[in-house]
Design a protein around this motif. Structure first.
Motif, PDB file in Angstrom:
ATOM      1  N   CYS A   1      74.460  48.165  -3.040  1.00 18.11           N
ATOM      2  CA  CYS A   1      74.075  48.932  -1.627  1.00 18.11           C
ATOM      3  C   CYS A   1      72.826  49.836  -1.969  1.00 18.11           C
ATOM      4  CB  CYS A   1      75.094  49.945  -1.872  1.00 18.11           C
ATOM      5  SG  CYS A   1      75.019  51.708  -0.545  1.00 18.11           S
TER       6      CYS A   1
ATOM      7  N   GLU B   1      68.713  51.837  -1.042  1.00 13.55           N
ATOM      8  CA  GLU B   1      67.888  52.455   0.022  1.00 13.55           C
ATOM      9  C   GLU B   1      67.369  51.149   0.812  1.00 13.55           C
ATOM     10  OE1 GLU B   1      65.199  54.884  -0.894  1.00 13.55           O
ATOM     11  OE2 GLU B   1      66.043  55.788  -3.020  1.00 13.55           O
ATOM     12  N   PRO B   2      66.935  52.196   2.332  1.00  8.37           N
ATOM     13  CA  PRO B   2      66.774  50.877   2.756  1.00  8.37           C
ATOM     14  C   PRO B   2      65.579  49.928   2.312  1.00  8.37           C
ATOM     15  CG  PRO B   2      67.725  52.344   4.147  1.00  8.37           C
ATOM     16  CD  PRO B   2      67.471  53.046   2.743  1.00  8.37           C
TER      17      PRO B   2
ATOM     18  N   TYR C   1      74.593  52.963   2.459  1.00  9.13           N
ATOM     19  CA  TYR C   1      74.257  53.900   2.579  1.00  9.13           C
ATOM     20  C   TYR C   1      73.487  55.191   3.588  1.00  9.13           C
ATOM     21  CZ  TYR C   1      69.374  56.531   1.139  1.00  9.13           C
ATOM     22  OH  TYR C   1      68.046  57.199   1.424  1.00  9.13           O
ATOM     23  N   ASP C   2      73.904  56.472   3.266  1.00 13.20           N
ATOM     24  CA  ASP C   2      74.435  57.833   3.633  1.00 13.20           C
ATOM     25  C   ASP C   2      72.538  58.060   3.887  1.00 13.20           C
ATOM     26  OD1 ASP C   2      74.294  59.950   5.066  1.00 13.20           O
ATOM     27  OD2 ASP C   2      76.096  60.407   4.351  1.00 13.20           O
ATOM     28  N   GLU C   3      71.498  58.122   5.713  1.00 15.18           N
ATOM     29  CA  GLU C   3      70.167  58.911   5.396  1.00 15.18           C
ATOM     30  C   GLU C   3      70.271  60.118   5.404  1.00 15.18           C
ATOM     31  OE1 GLU C   3      67.628  57.348   5.782  1.00 15.18           O
ATOM     32  OE2 GLU C   3      68.249  55.632   6.718  1.00 15.18           O
ATOM     33  N   ALA C   4      71.853  60.888   5.949  1.00 12.10           N
ATOM     34  CA  ALA C   4      71.528  62.707   5.681  1.00 12.10           C
ATOM     35  C   ALA C   4      71.768  63.038   4.021  1.00 12.10           C
ATOM     36  CB  ALA C   4      73.453  62.840   6.048  1.00 12.10           C
ATOM     37  N   THR C   5      72.533  62.066   3.095  1.00 13.40           N
ATOM     38  CA  THR C   5      73.078  62.609   1.550  1.00 13.40           C
ATOM     39  C   THR C   5      71.650  61.557   0.955  1.00 13.40           C
ATOM     40  OG1 THR C   5      74.816  61.045   1.462  1.00 13.40           O
ATOM     41  CG2 THR C   5      75.378  63.222   2.689  1.00 13.40           C
ATOM     42  N   GLU C   6      71.392  61.310   0.838  1.00 13.32           N
ATOM     43  CA  GLU C   6      70.245  60.451   0.504  1.00 13.32           C
ATOM     44  C   GLU C   6      71.012  59.653  -0.548  1.00 13.32           C
ATOM     45  OE1 GLU C   6      66.883  61.921  -0.462  1.00 13.32           O
ATOM     46  OE2 GLU C   6      66.072  62.220   2.085  1.00 13.32           O
ATOM     47  N   GLU C   7      72.662  59.052  -0.566  1.00 13.91           N
ATOM     48  CA  GLU C   7      73.246  58.547  -1.399  1.00 13.91           C
ATOM     49  C   GLU C   7      74.325  57.414  -1.056  1.00 13.91           C
ATOM     50  OE1 GLU C   7      75.753  61.162  -3.579  1.00 13.91           O
ATOM     51  OE2 GLU C   7      74.347  62.637  -4.356  1.00 13.91           O
ATOM     52  N   CYS C   8      74.759  56.691  -1.808  1.00 11.32           N
ATOM     53  CA  CYS C   8      75.486  54.939  -1.468  1.00 11.32           C
ATOM     54  C   CYS C   8      76.616  55.594  -1.779  1.00 11.32           C
ATOM     55  CB  CYS C   8      75.718  54.154  -2.181  1.00 11.32           C
ATOM     56  SG  CYS C   8      74.010  53.493  -1.866  1.00 11.32           S
TER      57      CYS C   8
END
Length: 438
Positions: free
Chosen positions: A244, A246-247, A300-307
């Motif tokens: 996992c 970041e994009p 990856y969660d865009e809202a929290t910027e965490e995996c």
């Protein structure tokens, strides 16, 4: 790479912490919690990653042996935007060299990431010892001649001004910072040619660069070939897995070292494990060991910027907690010795047999604990260097230098928080050998 700075690292550390806690409470897990502990004998002054500290962030050390006077050997270490630091064996600062300023106001500044040494490099001014550095900010190598008798300090920049970016086509690509990152040097015994193995940030690519003489004693380099390590893996259950991140990011390599006796490169792909391959980047890489987090699904969660991690399917290794960092060799006579790796996620160091014929078998590990309230333990270690040779009265059995990612005691920043502090610890190699039973 500092452990707390990327979402995938936060996720990996969370899993690593959970695994360590589980092992510590189970009878079978005594191997992790019961590792021997050594302590540092000294440490360099803390570096601070803020404006007042010159944005200095300790990363990677190398040890230069003064053959004429081993007790006056030096440690050369990177400090990101803080440039290059040179210490004596008492961990006292001898010289500080600034990283290059950005070409223009909106461009990336110089950022020194990793360092390695070359003995007797051939230049147009004769043979000399040099320190080679990856300048991540400018996507270039920087080369420094080492001369302990030089009045202004032992290191002098001898980089060819015409040196080109390693991975980038132009300044715009350099500013994206998918640039020169990890580093290991290698001299081919058969040809006498010297190379730098360089990894690319946020990519799986490795590049082989030959160091070449330039006019006036300067040193340049030319790219020989590249190799891309895998970014996805087929698991035993038939599914495909990628770490996992970041994009757009791929699992990068930082820690690297070449065994000079065999021309074998060991490369630490941070979320994956340790690869073994030919230093000339030909042939097929072999995965020596995997991280505990290998195979664990994550989104990856865009809202929290965490995996957000899923259940562990149990395909990972048992010794390394991501990130894999700080590879170095403890060389012994007759080809014996050990490969050391920093297991950054659980603050331990793993040791593997240097002998490829034995499959680089795991041989144990250790921690660097606190010697006192001020001489603290080592956490989140990025870089490490070993020199197994007498270094005067202070280190008659050799030296281990490690980066400490959480230097203490902490210092207030004047705004209600604490300053981010890192540093380098000096450890008696003899104590490591004795404690780990090597």
């Amino acid at each position: 790479m500092r452990a707390h700075r990327t979402p995938r690292r936060a996720a990996a550390l969370a899993l690593g912490t959970a695994l360590v806690s589980l092992l510590a409470t189970s009878p079978a897990g005594a191997g992790t919690s019961g590792l021997p502990v050594v302590t540092a004998t000294s440490e360099a002054a803390a570096l601070y990653d803020d404006e007042a500290g010159g944005n200095s962030d300790a990363d990677d050390p190398a040890i230069w042996r003064n053959a004429a006077d081993p007790g006056r050997s030096l440690v050369v270490a990177t400090a990101k935007e803080g440039g290059l630091k040179v210490y004596d064996l008492g961990a006292r600062l001898v010289q500080s060299l600034s990283a290059p300023k950005p070409p223009a106001e909106d461009d990336a500044p110089g950022r020194f990431n990793n360092v390695d040494l070359v003995s007797g490099l051939r230049t147009s001014a004769g043979r000399t010892d040099v320190a080679v550095v990856t300048d991540r900010g400018n996507d270039r190598l920087r080369i420094y001649r080492i001369d302990p008798s030089r009045p202004g300090g032992p290191l002098t920049d001898v980089t060819d001004p015409a040196a080109a970016p390693v991975f980038s086509a132009d300044q715009s690509e350099i500013n994206d910072q998918r640039t020169a990152y990890g580093l290991a040097t290698w001299t081919n015994k058969a040809t006498g040619r010297t190379y730098a193995l360089v990894s690319q940030r946020e990519r799986t690519r490795l590049a082989l660069l030959e160091l070449v003489p330039a006019a006036g004693g300067k040193v340049g380099y030319r790219k020989v070939r590249t190799l891309d390590l895998p970014s996805s893996f087929r698991l035993p259950d038939g599914t495909s897995w990628s770490a996992c991140a970041e994009p757009g990011e791929l699992p990068q390599v930082e820690g690297m070292v070449v065994d000079p006796a065999t021309g074998t490169l060991y490369a630490g792909q941070e979320d994956i494990g340790i690869w073994r391959l030919r230093a000339d980047l030909t042939g097929k890489p072999v995965l020596v060991d995997r991280t505990k987090e290998f195979g664990v699904p994550g989104v990856y969660d865009e809202a929290t910027e965490e995996c957000v991690l899923g259940a562990d399917p149990g395909y990972g290794g048992k010794r390394l907690s991501a990130d894999v960092e700080g590879l170095t060799l403890l060389q012994q006579r007759g080809g014996a010795g050990y490969l050391l790796a920093s297991s950054q996620g659980d603050n331990t160091f793993a040791l593997y047999d240097r002998d490829v014929r034995k499959g680089n078998a795991y041989e144990g590990g250790f921690r660097v604990g606190a010697a006192s309230e001020n001489l603290d333990s080592v956490e989140e270690c990025d870089g490490a260097a070993i020199l197994n040779a007498p270094l005067g009265k202070r280190y008659p059995r050799g030296l281990l230098v490690v980066q400490d990612g959480q230097e203490t005691p902490e210092v207030p920043d004047g705004e209600g928080g604490m300053r981010t502090a890192t540093g380098f610890k000096f450890v008696d190699l003899g104590a490591v050998v004795d404690a780990a039973g090597l």
